[in-house]
Design a protein around this motif. Sequence first.
Motif, short mmCIF file in Angstrom:
data_model
loop_
_atom_site.label_atom_id
_atom_site.label_comp_id
_atom_site.label_asym_id
_atom_site.label_seq_id
_atom_site.Cartn_x
_atom_site.Cartn_y
_atom_site.Cartn_z
N GLU A 1 0.83 -1.20 0.00
CA GLU A 1 0.00 0.00 0.00
C GLU A 1 0.87 1.26 0.00
N ARG A 2 1.97 1.19 0.75
CA ARG A 2 2.87 2.35 0.79
C ARG A 2 3.50 2.58 -0.59
N VAL A 3 3.89 1.49 -1.25
CA VAL A 3 4.50 1.62 -2.58
C VAL A 3 3.54 2.34 -3.52
N HIS A 4 2.27 1.86 -3.56
CA HIS A 4 1.38 2.49 -4.54
C HIS A 4 0.96 3.88 -4.12
N ARG B 1 1.87 4.66 -14.38
CA ARG B 1 2.07 3.43 -15.15
C ARG B 1 2.85 2.41 -14.31
N ILE B 2 3.87 2.91 -13.62
CA ILE B 2 4.68 2.02 -12.78
C ILE B 2 3.84 1.46 -11.64
N ARG B 3 2.90 2.30 -11.15
CA ARG B 3 2.09 1.92 -9.99
C ARG B 3 1.08 0.83 -10.31
N GLU B 4 0.54 0.83 -11.53
CA GLU B 4 -0.58 -0.03 -11.85
C GLU B 4 -0.36 -1.52 -11.52
N PRO B 5 0.81 -2.12 -11.84
CA PRO B 5 1.01 -3.53 -11.49
C PRO B 5 0.85 -3.84 -10.00
N VAL B 6 1.12 -2.86 -9.10
CA VAL B 6 0.90 -3.11 -7.67
C VAL B 6 -0.57 -3.30 -7.39
N MET B 7 -1.40 -2.49 -8.08
CA MET B 7 -2.83 -2.61 -7.87
C MET B 7 -3.31 -3.99 -8.34
N LEU C 1 -1.52 -6.65 -8.50
CA LEU C 1 -0.98 -7.63 -7.56
C LEU C 1 -1.89 -7.73 -6.33
N CYS C 2 -2.29 -6.57 -5.80
CA CYS C 2 -3.16 -6.55 -4.62
C CYS C 2 -4.50 -7.20 -4.95
N GLU C 3 -4.97 -6.97 -6.19
CA GLU C 3 -6.24 -7.57 -6.61
C GLU C 3 -6.11 -9.09 -6.60
N LYS C 4 -4.97 -9.56 -7.03
CA LYS C 4 -4.75 -11.00 -7.08
C LYS C 4 -4.65 -11.59 -5.67
N SER D 1 -5.81 -10.16 -2.72
CA SER D 1 -6.91 -9.93 -1.78
C SER D 1 -8.28 -10.03 -2.43
N GLY D 2 -8.36 -9.96 -3.76
CA GLY D 2 -9.66 -10.00 -4.41
C GLY D 2 -10.20 -8.63 -4.74
N ASN D 3 -9.45 -7.59 -4.45
CA ASN D 3 -9.88 -6.25 -4.82
C ASN D 3 -8.67 -5.34 -4.97
N ARG D 4 -8.79 -4.38 -5.90
CA ARG D 4 -7.67 -3.47 -6.16
C ARG D 4 -7.28 -2.66 -4.93
N LYS D 5 -8.27 -2.14 -4.23
CA LYS D 5 -7.95 -1.17 -3.20
C LYS D 5 -8.43 -1.55 -1.80
N THR D 6 -9.72 -1.79 -1.64
CA THR D 6 -10.17 -2.17 -0.30
C THR D 6 -9.99 -3.68 -0.17
N TYR D 7 -8.91 -4.03 0.52
CA TYR D 7 -8.50 -5.43 0.55
C TYR D 7 -9.44 -6.29 1.40
#
Lengths: 552, 143
Positions: A271-274, A298-304, A306-309, A311-317
Amino acid sequence: MLTSREIIETLKTKFDKQILKAEEKVSNQVFVAIVPDVLIPVICFLNQSFSPRFLINAGTDVVQQDGKYKASYIFSFDSEKIFLCIQVAVDSTDPNIDSITPIIAGANWSERETRDLVGINLRNHPDQRRLVLADDWPQGLHPLRKDFPYDYKPPPEPQNKVLLKKRPEGTKVIPIGPFYPVLEEPAYFKLFVDGETIVDCDYRGFYSHRGIEKIAESKLTYNQVCFIAERICGICGFIHSTCYCEAVERAAGIEAPLRARYIRTIMLELERVHSHLLWLGIAAHIIGFDTLLMQSWRIREPVMWLCEKISGNRKTYGMNLIGGVRRDIPAEIHDEIVRVIEKIERETVEVIDAVVGDTSLHARLKNVGILTEEVARSICTVGPTVRGSGISIDSRIDHPYAAYELVDFEVAVETGCDIWARALVRLKETIESIKIVKQCLLKMPDGSIMGEVMEEIPPGREAICCVEAPRGEAVHYVQTGPDNRPYRWKVRAPTYPNLQCVPYIIKGERIADVPIIIGSLDPCYSCTERMAVVDVKTGEEKIYTKEEVMKR
Amino acid sequence: MFISKLKQALICLKAGRVTLPYPYKPSPPPEGFRGKLKVDIDKCVGCAGCANVCPPGAIEVIDFDTGWRRMQFHLTRCISCGRCEEVCPEKAVTLTDQFELSTNTKEDLTVAIEVYMDTCQRCARCFKPQHPLDKMMVTGFRK
């Protein structure tokens, strides 16, 4: 080094009978109850002998139990890793208390919030205007009192409008907000300018106060609060749910399994990275450097992804519950996590390399928005904002939570005190975060992800937890209660102390620099319904209500 | 200054085209995505455990009479946290990978099921029949 026992002993020898109760309720958390008369002497004494850092002031309605309102002043002894909570009980028939703002400037908003929500009046407070309550909220109604129903909608009283400061002689008014133009969030800064230079400013915010604390105390259960806590912030939500869960776990004596603590650490650092890459993009956008916005996002998007993968959601895990986490990070995706974050690391280093020598950025960001160490300390500022001013405060080190005790990392500190220094701190932290995630993946033990949680969490216990959000330190104070829900849950988001230093850092700056100065704090507000208009000919101001706006 | 700008230009050139062709081509979410919830009416026993844990209170339980319970899932309130899926003893609630939920009519986003239940002889409230076959004996059971 100072221990909790020594703090209790020192206070007891100095104030003797005026200390009603002093105990270490949770490891390294000291709760001291004192009589209201000695509040100011105790705070002065603490300030002179140990100079602890003020965190928050939480008001609690305990009228049903002993006919009193309780104010808790929470301090942090950073190098000793100790929290100190000074508690004062005031009689409900005469709820008046001395203000500590003349001693600690950083307590200004916190005290006003307690007055607005719980109704403990402040003597000698320099600013008696309301802070949190809406302009049309009736006088004398305090929503966090227990006799106030959570779903009651009082009739509006428009005459209670908060009056902002009058402009000083010889200045003009420039309104920024209430819909903040660059961050697209509601906050109203009324700037007083002399030509291009800012002389002073006033602030009105809290337009989107949602009463989350009230609903948690009156309707939700312990495990439901985790999800509303996650929605306090759209960017650093997981931080708030972790902070809430750890506070309840500490209060109830629940131990989260080590694997769950590692998983929390991984998610917090992702979360801190993104968040930092997001800030870099927004800051670049504010100063008109949209190439950097595009590239950092653009660099940030893969973290989102990854988190989706994970936790099942991009942001609210939605991963946290009391006692552990809900989803495991299976060994199969460890390689993918490492691959993604290593690519981000490579690309971030490239970006850093490309921007650090950019003289046009230096011209905009260096020596602008100076936050001196003295101001930062007196306002109790937190996070990258204060680490850019040479003060090394980081709750990951100071008050370890999750698995931070078990990983190695460096705290990024810069001494420039300007926007450039704050940007460098954030860029360095991004790289450090990636290191932490890698370490966690290697060190993470096997085992369960959910600990033993007792059937009912005993009421009347208290605990504090600090979590280092990307923007600074979030503080949660929980007092457990009956009916499987917290009796009092107090949240302080990192922007709360950081915004209070805006008047200091924009003084003497030019209007054109204000957006990036405010943006450099990485502020986080939330929605509004009003607008301010200044009549250019007469210089008169008028605030239009929602109805008037609709009519036009 | 000049070198910095060159480096920045190089980063942009290397990046190439990154936007996805969505919505012209579907963009399926990863496995384990928490999307729109689905209820299996054949499995639901009407225990209302999901309604108990639901953080936003998106699940409404209405008892019409002592043997007839209606469960309404308001997807407009749903936060897709998946707590219902987690606590469901019969695995009747599952989260699908559907995320395209926009609609012109709000009613489209309410899923309602009606469950026929036994009546408690003491409190006269609904409870789960002991055996699936018992369900068929309950008054008003339909196929």
